[in-house]
Design an enzyme around this catalytic site. Structure first.
Site, mmCIF file in Angstrom:
data_model
loop_
_atom_site.group_PDB
_atom_site.id
_atom_site.type_symbol
_atom_site.label_atom_id
_atom_site.label_comp_id
_atom_site.label_asym_id
_atom_site.label_seq_id
_atom_site.Cartn_x
_atom_site.Cartn_y
_atom_site.Cartn_z
ATOM 1 N N SER A 44 0.925 -1.122 0.094
ATOM 2 C CA SER A 44 -0.052 -0.009 0.023
ATOM 3 C C SER A 44 0.853 1.090 -0.094
ATOM 4 C CB SER A 44 -0.932 -0.077 1.172
ATOM 5 O OG SER A 44 -1.122 1.256 1.379
ATOM 6 N N GLY A 45 0.600 2.183 -0.793
ATOM 7 C CA GLY A 45 1.229 3.198 -1.009
ATOM 8 C C GLY A 45 0.895 4.120 0.435
ATOM 9 N N LEU A 46 -0.312 4.506 0.682
ATOM 10 C CA LEU A 46 -0.653 4.722 2.086
ATOM 11 C C LEU A 46 0.276 4.481 3.182
ATOM 12 C CD1 LEU A 46 -2.573 6.658 3.696
ATOM 13 C CD2 LEU A 46 -4.046 4.792 3.792
ATOM 14 N N ASP A 48 0.712 10.494 1.886
ATOM 15 C CA ASP A 48 0.437 9.740 0.693
ATOM 16 C C ASP A 48 0.288 10.747 -0.462
ATOM 17 O OD1 ASP A 48 -0.030 7.481 -0.987
ATOM 18 O OD2 ASP A 48 -2.117 7.466 -0.298
ATOM 19 N N ASP A 61 1.052 -0.976 -5.076
ATOM 20 C CA ASP A 61 0.197 0.464 -5.366
ATOM 21 C C ASP A 61 1.236 1.425 -6.197
ATOM 22 O OD1 ASP A 61 -1.129 2.681 -5.136
ATOM 23 O OD2 ASP A 61 -1.398 2.772 -3.199
ATOM 24 N N ASP A 91 0.501 4.127 -7.479
ATOM 25 C CA ASP A 91 -0.041 5.390 -7.678
ATOM 26 C C ASP A 91 -0.384 5.765 -8.999
ATOM 27 O OD1 ASP A 91 0.158 5.763 -4.906
ATOM 28 O OD2 ASP A 91 2.000 6.941 -4.775
ATOM 29 N N GLU A 139 -3.405 4.246 -10.860
ATOM 30 C CA GLU A 139 -4.823 5.092 -10.575
ATOM 31 C C GLU A 139 -4.739 6.096 -11.862
ATOM 32 O OE1 GLU A 139 -3.712 5.401 -6.584
ATOM 33 O OE2 GLU A 139 -3.975 7.651 -6.742
ATOM 34 N N LYS A 167 -0.002 12.727 -6.559
ATOM 35 C CA LYS A 167 -1.625 12.209 -6.315
ATOM 36 C C LYS A 167 -1.835 12.540 -4.867
ATOM 37 C CE LYS A 167 -2.235 9.206 -3.989
ATOM 38 N NZ LYS A 167 -2.097 7.818 -3.818
ATOM 39 N N ASN A 200 -4.392 11.111 -1.498
ATOM 40 C CA ASN A 200 -4.917 9.707 -1.182
ATOM 41 C C ASN A 200 -6.691 10.139 -1.583
ATOM 42 O OD1 ASN A 200 -6.651 8.222 0.997
ATOM 43 N ND2 ASN A 200 -4.781 7.028 0.546
ATOM 44 N N SER A 201 -7.139 9.001 -2.033
ATOM 45 C CA SER A 201 -8.468 8.769 -2.538
ATOM 46 C C SER A 201 -9.614 9.083 -1.619
ATOM 47 C CB SER A 201 -8.919 7.317 -2.950
ATOM 48 O OG SER A 201 -8.124 7.074 -3.953
ATOM 49 N N ARG A 205 -6.397 1.382 -12.041
ATOM 50 C CA ARG A 205 -7.512 1.818 -11.041
ATOM 51 C C ARG A 205 -8.356 2.857 -11.407
ATOM 52 N NH1 ARG A 205 -5.464 2.978 -4.913
ATOM 53 N NH2 ARG A 205 -6.710 4.717 -4.441
ATOM 54 N N HIS A 230 -12.762 1.899 -7.178
ATOM 55 C CA HIS A 230 -12.638 2.239 -6.032
ATOM 56 C C HIS A 230 -13.763 3.182 -5.810
ATOM 57 C CE1 HIS A 230 -10.753 2.534 -2.204
ATOM 58 N NE2 HIS A 230 -9.791 3.758 -2.465
HETATM 59 C C1 SPV Z 1 -3.550 2.512 -0.618
HETATM 60 O O1 SPV Z 1 -3.485 1.541 0.243
HETATM 61 O O2 SPV Z 1 -2.425 3.395 -0.647
HETATM 62 C C2 SPV Z 1 -4.521 2.834 -1.461
HETATM 63 C C3 SPV Z 1 -5.921 2.337 -1.259
HETATM 64 O O3 SPV Z 1 -4.327 3.377 -2.563
HETATM 65 S S1 SPV Z 1 -6.644 3.679 -0.550
HETATM 66 O O4 SPV Z 1 -5.796 4.181 0.552
HETATM 67 O O5 SPV Z 1 -7.672 3.174 -0.266
HETATM 68 O O6 SPV Z 1 -6.544 4.585 -1.526
HETATM 69 MG MG MG Z 2 -2.386 4.417 -2.619
#
Ligand code: SPV
Ligand code: MG
Length: 547
Positions: free
Chosen positions: A55-57, A67, A94, A96, A123, A129, A131-132, A167, A198
């Protein structure tokens, strides 16, 4: 085992690339669990998961950054390398937005393939980017530009089963299911192996709407972080291929660290904390300590540090008044006693467990770091009895030396390098002494010294100690080594001699001659010079010159 201790790969197991692809394409729902470093990757595998979401986050958060592409793509690669080394599971990273345009992305793909990372998810947002789950109406990438990026990734991958997962962030950006579908179709047309759809809604309605209309065109991956109440069977019913538990190792570790910090801050004692944290043994096990232990057995010398036995019970009458008040091992040679010099040489060689068999004027034997073993019958017994007294304990590598010799420390290395269970050093210069005295400890060997095979020790063995110098191939210098097997053979022989009543009068030569006669190979390493013994005043004069 991997070199670092992660579990064995099955020999017949498919590559990480292929396993991730199979997880995406097979009919039943697959799960990826989040990890963000080597430790969490290993815990994911330990729990029985089939694959990892890098996971990027989480990778950003564990390094204390946001993130928002604050981590560079090479830093992400480094983290992936640790994760991949620590676990045999396939990793979907991930990626990004691909860290730039198609060019940056294809270079990333190339490096992922080189490191065995099974797939990447990108994505359709803009670099850098966000975070979503933060903010509203995040800008989306141009569809054609994003399709070019997917194509570049697919053209670059070096393993056929490497996966590029596209994504779709249309629902995150509030653009609705129709735009999500349009984008998803375009991305699959461009070569994407699967789609992540997502959503940040707390229910999965729009996700299910998307899935209905998607009609299973390509594998669909869900990240139900926000719609966590939706039963997993509903994802199965919607024909989802994969579910990602996207950040739950990160969040559980935050919770655990906070709890521990709060307890310790308040209580200032470990007592209440100890049973709430993982045992230290777990930490070592997760880092693969056991594998290192096994490897050390395989690759490191298994010899325990040698101990030494120094036979120093006799007075040394030949030295006259010099030994009136002390045994000859304490006679100084250029200001330092023979025994002191030996202890120093042994110490330089890492031998600190030194037993000195003392007898005559044992009170005068004062050298730091030695253990004295007394031979009360030193007047009427010889070296064999003294040796028997000192070899009562421990069966490890043992150096045995006379107390009245001087030698260069490198002799100890020669003994250590030789292969036989028992090894003796022999000086091939067996000429009789100038004063006509017989050579002390003359020995016959299986081969005479050959200057071309200097100090081999491998092939030459001791035959016996001889009284007549004419038969000799050299003289035992009074320094030998036995490994554990050799020590137990010597002890057996000493015990047999004790039983026969010959132990008290025997010298070391008699013990070694008997062993050789019984077929025990006693290796000989020839050394020419660089040593001396101090039997009498003439020896002493020579020894003083030698050091
Ligand atoms: C991550 O885990 O970094 C994601 C998923 O990209 S989310 O945080 O839900 O965007
Ligand atoms: Mg991410």
């Amino acid at each position: 085992m991997h070199f670092d201790g992660s579990p064995d790969r099955q020999p017949a197991q498919a590559s990480k690339f292929t396993r991730l692809r199979q997880m995406l394409t097979r009919p039943d729902l697959a799960f990826l669990m989040e990890a963000h470093n080597g430790l969490s990757a290993r815990i994911v595998e330990e729990a029985g998961f089939e694959g990892i979401w890098a996971s990027g986050l989480s990778m950003s958060a564990t390094l204390g950054v946001r993130d928002n592409n604050e981590l560079s793509w090479t830093q992400v690669l480094d983290m992936l390398e640790y994760m991949s080394d620590a676990s045999s599971l396939p990793i979907l990273v991930d990626g990004d937005t691909g860290y730039g345009n198609f060019n940056n992305f294809r270079r990333f793909v190339q490096k992922l393939c080189e490191r065995g990372i099974a797939g990447v998810c990108i994505e359709d947002k803009i670099f850098p980017k966000t975070n979503s789950f933060l903010g509203e109406n995040q800008p989306l990438a141009d569809v054609d530009e994003f399709c070019g990026k997917i194509k570049a990734g697919k053209d670059t991958q070096t393993h056929p089963d490497f996966s590029v997962v596209a994504r779709v962030e249309a629902l995150i950006a509030g653009r609705g299911v129709d735009e999500a579908l349009t984008r998803a179709h375009a991305y699959v047309d461009a070569g994407a192996d699967a789609i992540v759809i997502h959503s940040k809604k707390s229910t999965a309605d729009e996700i299910f709407d998307f899935c209905r209309q998607w009609e299973n065109r390509a594998p669909v991956v869900l990240i139900p972080t926000k719609y966590y109440r939706t039963p997993t069977d509903r994802f199965r019913d919607a024909n989802a291929a994969m579910v990602i538990w996207a950040n739950h190792n990160l969040r559980s570790s935050i919770q655990a660290m906070r709890d521990t910090c709060a307890r310790l801050k308040a209580q200032e004692t470990l007592l209440e904390v100890e049973d709430t944290v993982a045992p230290l043994g777990d930490v070592f096990a997760l880092a693969g300590a056991q594998e290192l232990e096994q490897a050390e057995k395989r690759y490191l010398s298994t010899r325990d540090p040698a101990r030494a036995v120094i036979l120093a019970a006799t007075r040394g009458k030949g030295l006259g008044d010099l030994t009136a008040e002390r045994p000859k091992c304490m006679v100084p040679v250029r200001g330092q006693s023979l025994l002191g010099r030996q202890v120093e040489a042994l110490g330089r060689h890492g031998v600190s467990d030194i037993s000195v068999v003392v007898g005559y004027r044992e009170d005068a034997v004062a050298v730091p770091g030695i253990r004295k073993v007394e031979n009360p019958a030193h007047d009427s017994t010889g070296e064999a009895r003294s040796l028997a007294l000192a070899l009562t304990q421990g069966e490890g590598d043992t150096i045995v030396s006379y107390g009245d010799i001087l030698y260069r420390p490198f002799f100890l290395s020669l003994l250590e390098e030789a292969q036989a269970d028992i090894v003796v050093l022999v000086d091939p210069r067996a000429e009789t002494r100038a004063d006509g005295q017989p050579l002390r400890d003359a020995v016959a060997c299986s081969q005479p010294h050959d200057a071309d095979l200097e100090a081999t020790g491998e092939a030459v063995s001791l035959t016996r100690f001889v009284a007549d110098g004419a038969e000799a191939n050299g003289a035992f210098i009074g320094l030998m080594r036995a490994n554990a097997d050799g020590v137990s053979r010597i002890r057996e022989t000493l015990a047999a001699m004790e039983g026969e009543g010959t132990l008290d009068t025997a010298d070391l030569g008699a013990v070694l001659t008997r062993l050789a006669g019984e077929g025990e190979r006693i290796g000989v390493v020839y050394v020419r010079g660089y040593w001396g013994n101090v039997n009498d005043l003439m020896d002493l004069a020579q020894a003083r010159d030698a050091v």
